[in-house]
Design a protein around this motif. Structure first.
Motif, PDB file in Angstrom:
ATOM      1  N   VAL A   1     -17.920-108.414 -40.447  1.00  0.00           N
ATOM      2  CA  VAL A   1     -19.128-107.678 -40.827  1.00  0.00           C
ATOM      3  C   VAL A   1     -19.225-106.374 -40.031  1.00  0.00           C
ATOM      4  O   VAL A   1     -19.440-105.296 -40.581  1.00  0.00           O
ATOM      5  N   VAL A   2     -18.999-106.507 -38.708  1.00  0.00           N
ATOM      6  CA  VAL A   2     -19.323-105.420 -37.792  1.00  0.00           C
ATOM      7  C   VAL A   2     -18.277-104.312 -37.818  1.00  0.00           C
ATOM      8  O   VAL A   2     -18.589-103.138 -37.637  1.00  0.00           O
TER       9      VAL A   2
ATOM     10  N   PRO B   1     -25.959 -96.919 -40.775  1.00  0.00           N
ATOM     11  CA  PRO B   1     -25.361 -96.519 -39.494  1.00  0.00           C
ATOM     12  C   PRO B   1     -25.910 -95.205 -38.950  1.00  0.00           C
ATOM     13  O   PRO B   1     -25.881 -94.989 -37.750  1.00  0.00           O
TER      14      PRO B   1
ATOM     15  N   ARG C   1     -16.913-102.894 -40.092  1.00  0.00           N
ATOM     16  CA  ARG C   1     -17.035-101.890 -41.147  1.00  0.00           C
ATOM     17  C   ARG C   1     -17.499-100.563 -40.560  1.00  0.00           C
ATOM     18  O   ARG C   1     -17.102 -99.499 -41.016  1.00  0.00           O
ATOM     19  N   VAL C   2     -18.398-100.643 -39.558  1.00  0.00           N
ATOM     20  CA  VAL C   2     -18.791 -99.414 -38.880  1.00  0.00           C
ATOM     21  C   VAL C   2     -17.933 -99.277 -37.636  1.00  0.00           C
ATOM     22  O   VAL C   2     -17.971-100.102 -36.754  1.00  0.00           O
TER      23      VAL C   2
ATOM     24  N   LEU D   1     -27.688-101.005 -37.843  1.00  0.00           N
ATOM     25  CA  LEU D   1     -26.430-100.265 -37.801  1.00  0.00           C
ATOM     26  C   LEU D   1     -25.548-100.628 -38.982  1.00  0.00           C
ATOM     27  O   LEU D   1     -24.795 -99.798 -39.490  1.00  0.00           O
ATOM     28  N   LEU D   2     -25.621-101.900 -39.412  1.00  0.00           N
ATOM     29  CA  LEU D   2     -24.772-102.312 -40.527  1.00  0.00           C
ATOM     30  C   LEU D   2     -25.277-101.737 -41.833  1.00  0.00           C
ATOM     31  O   LEU D   2     -24.502-101.315 -42.690  1.00  0.00           O
TER      32      LEU D   2
ATOM     33  N   ILE E   1     -28.472-104.396 -34.573  1.00  0.00           N
ATOM     34  CA  ILE E   1     -27.194-104.704 -35.224  1.00  0.00           C
ATOM     35  C   ILE E   1     -27.338-104.592 -36.733  1.00  0.00           C
ATOM     36  O   ILE E   1     -26.528-103.958 -37.417  1.00  0.00           O
TER      37      ILE E   1
END
Lengths: 283, 349
Positions: free
Chosen positions: B114-115, A274, B117-118, A270-271, A267
């Protein structure tokens, strides 16, 4: 320092993830979709090779080869009959997720729920003094090396490989230069499914076989290609190695929490990045 | 008399009849415990209602163009919050129930901001990882969650409203109405969202993200709103699920439940935020239960998969079964079928 058996297990796990991840990466880079059903092709491979060896009595290497071809045909059929008819990336993802249930249901109907084993295919083990490694585990690692070399040769030295690379890079331009992209994507789907099936075949004798063995390898090979970068084969190798060793070595110290650490790692990765550790930025 | 008759003739029957017919199942659902109190029927309806709430959340997230595999994780968060607060801390049940949605919503907002963003495929992978992380934590955090043995929940307290005594332990009827209230509240909230400007914004994001962004839509904001709302209601659904089953264990909230929620939403269709998920979940859940009685193991899963594949092939782009509803009425009125953006309310003239 964990004992040698842990490291061997890590290597065996990495090998499976790498073989599976190759197929996923290939399919993703050509078709632009994640094939969530990949683990079920792994499971079907193990199931078919089980029947090939026990019921039909075909020697293990030959039944493994035939299984790969059967699953490749199945993958092409799925691509042609189902995936091509569904429009929209979101819904292609949905349809491959639904096929997980379809194949697992099919396998439980035909194969039954109980665990079955293939342990008598390659008995014996090699002695290394302080520890010993079964021939089956050596076969897994050796097979993965063969797959890696074969993939390198096919992709870089043959005409099919050239068209696959071209179609992955720029499908429209490739089709202008005479590459039949739809046929290439069919071939890639076949190769990907065959690799998954072979991973299942070679792992069949190591673990037991039941209709649900495809779930964990699918998730982990997915994580492997995410670590390495979606769409990069060398990334898939590195990601598979990192994941396999990290999982088995961490599990030695903190048992099941190692999976939490792995997922958290993915996780965060990926942040922050990506495109993965080695992947080129996707469009 | 003549005036009344004229009004009767000019009344817009075309738009009224479909609504009248659609109201029939709602009334039937309200009155079911009057006709039958059989545990099998109520059990089936309660569980499909719970899945329907989760599927509605999934549809809302799908409307923003994201594919969430984390709905079961939020159900787990809601279920465990309510169970831990009422059992381990011993706080009042209804307070724990209220907190389950709030906690799950806060977690969804924090993670989402947070997540999200992707986007795209990465969002699916992250929500998948999240589901697995929550499941493993629930399995391993023995002192609080009791691991895979599961945590036995306390039943809701009895309610005395004058002549009406509601006892949650006696039979499933109170749970049935509790689920029905949750489905109704979720449905009303989502229906209103679909009608407002925000609903239109979600559609714009589904149709074309780049264009929507250039139109001045703050993608991130609306994604987080959708994710949070889905999380809140999934949390409530999880709390009811855990309390109805009387035991909550990590096995009932995994990736496979997330995929099941996705299938229910897709089969029902995403052109409607409320009716689609309800139809899809009721249909698939009842189908699954009926098939599970057959002696052939695995046929339920096989048909589940086959139904979704067939729906996606023959009702493309997520129109689902709910899209057959306007088609039937157009057939009845012999109207020429015209393309209409689903969900867009027709202008009243």
């Amino acid at each position: 320092m964990p004992p040698a058996g842990i490291w061997i297990d890590g290597l065996v796990q990495s090998s499976t993830y790498i073989t599976m991840a190759f197929g996923m990466v290939l399919v993703f880079s050509i078709l632009g979709i994640l094939n969530w059903t990949h683990g079920q092709y792994y499971m079907l491979g193990a199931v078919i090779v089980y029947y090939g060896v026990t019921a039909a009595g075909v020697p293990f290497p030959i039944s493994m080869l035939v299984t790969g071809l059967i699953i490749a045909g199945l993958g092409m059929l799925v691509k042609k009959v189902i995936i091509d008819r569904v429009s929209g990336d979101l819904y292609v993802g949905a349809v491959t997720l639904a096929l997980i249930f379809f194949f697992e249901g099919l396998a439980s109907m035909l194969f039954g729920m109980q665990d079955k084993g293939l342990a008598n295919v390659m008995p014996g083990s090699m002695d290394f003094g302080s520890f010993s490694v079964s021939y089956q585990k050596i076969a897994v690692v050796g097979f993965t090396l063969v797959v890696m070399i074969a993939m390198y040769i096919v992709l870089n030295r043959t005409k099919v490989g050239l068209s696959i690379r071209a179609a992955a890079q720029e499908p429209r331009a490739a089709s202008l230069y005479g590459v039949r992209v739809d046929r290439v994507s069919l071939i890639v789907m076949g190769i990907g499914c065959a690799l998954a099936a072979w991973a299942g075949c070679i792992m069949g004798p190591v673990y037991s076989i039941n209709p649900f063995i495809g779930r964990i390898p699918m998730i982990f090979s997915l994580l492997a290609i995410v670590i390495g970068g979606l769409g990069s084969l060398s990334g898939a190798i590195i990601g598979g190695l990192i994941l396999g060793f990290l999982n088995s070595v961490m599990a030695y110290y903190i048992s099941y929490y190692s999976e939490v650490v792995l997922f958290a790692l993915v996780i965060i990765l990926l942040l922050v990045r990506p495109q993965g550790l080695f992947g080129a930025a996707l469009k | 008399m003549n005036v009344w008759l004229n009004r009767f003739r000019t009344f817009d029957w075309r738009n009224t009849w479909p609504k009248v017919v659609a109201a029939v199942p709602v009334i039937i659902f309200l009155l079911i415990p009057v006709f039958t109190q059989g545990e099998i029927v109520l059990n089936m309806l309660i569980l499909s209602g719970i899945w329907a709430v989760a599927a509605m959340g999934f549809t809302l997230i799908l409307r923003t163009g994201q594919f969430s595999l984390g709905q079961a994780a939020f159900m787990a968060i809601g279920g465990y919050t309510s169970a831990i607060i009422s059992v381990v801390l011993g706080w009042p049940w209804w307070f724990a129930f209220l907190l389950s949605g709030i906690v799950s919503g806060i977690v969804a907002m924090l993670i989402g901001s947070v997540v999200l963003r992707v986007g795209g495929i990465y969002f699916s992978i992250i929500t998948l990882s999240l589901t697995e992380v929550i499941r493993i934590i629930a399995q391993q955090w023995e002192p609080v969650t009791h691991g895979s043995r599961g945590l036995i929940t306390t039943p809701p307290p009895n309610i005395d409203l004058g002549p009406l005594h509601i006892n949650f332990m006696a039979n499933s009827v109170p749970f049935y109405y509790l689920t029905l209230i949750l489905v109704a509240v979720t449905g009303l909230v989502f229906w209103q969202i679909g009608k407002t400007r925000m609903g239109g914004t979600f559609y714009a994001m589904l149709a074309n993200q780049t264009l929507a962004e250039h139109e001045g839509i703050h993608l991130m904001k609306y994604r987080v709103i959708a994710f949070t709302l889905a999380g809140v209601f999934a949390g409530f659904a999880g709390a009811i699920y855990a309390n109805y089953l009387t035991v909550i264990s990590p096995l009932i909230f995994g990736l496979w439940q997330s995929i099941q929620i996705m299938m229910m939403s897709i089969v029902g269709g995403m052109s409607s935020l409320v009716a689609g998920p309800i139809i899809g979940s009721t249909l698939l859940y009842v189908l699954g239960i009926q098939l599970a009685r057959l002696p052939i193991y695995g046929i339920a899963q096989l048909l589940y998969g086959a139904v979704v594949v067939l729906v996606l092939i023959f009702l493309p782009k997520g129109t689902g079964l709910i899209d057959l509803w306007p088609r039937i009425w157009r057939k009845i009125y012999r109207e020429v079928e015209e393309y209409e953006i689903p969900g867009e309310t027709r202008q009243e003239d």
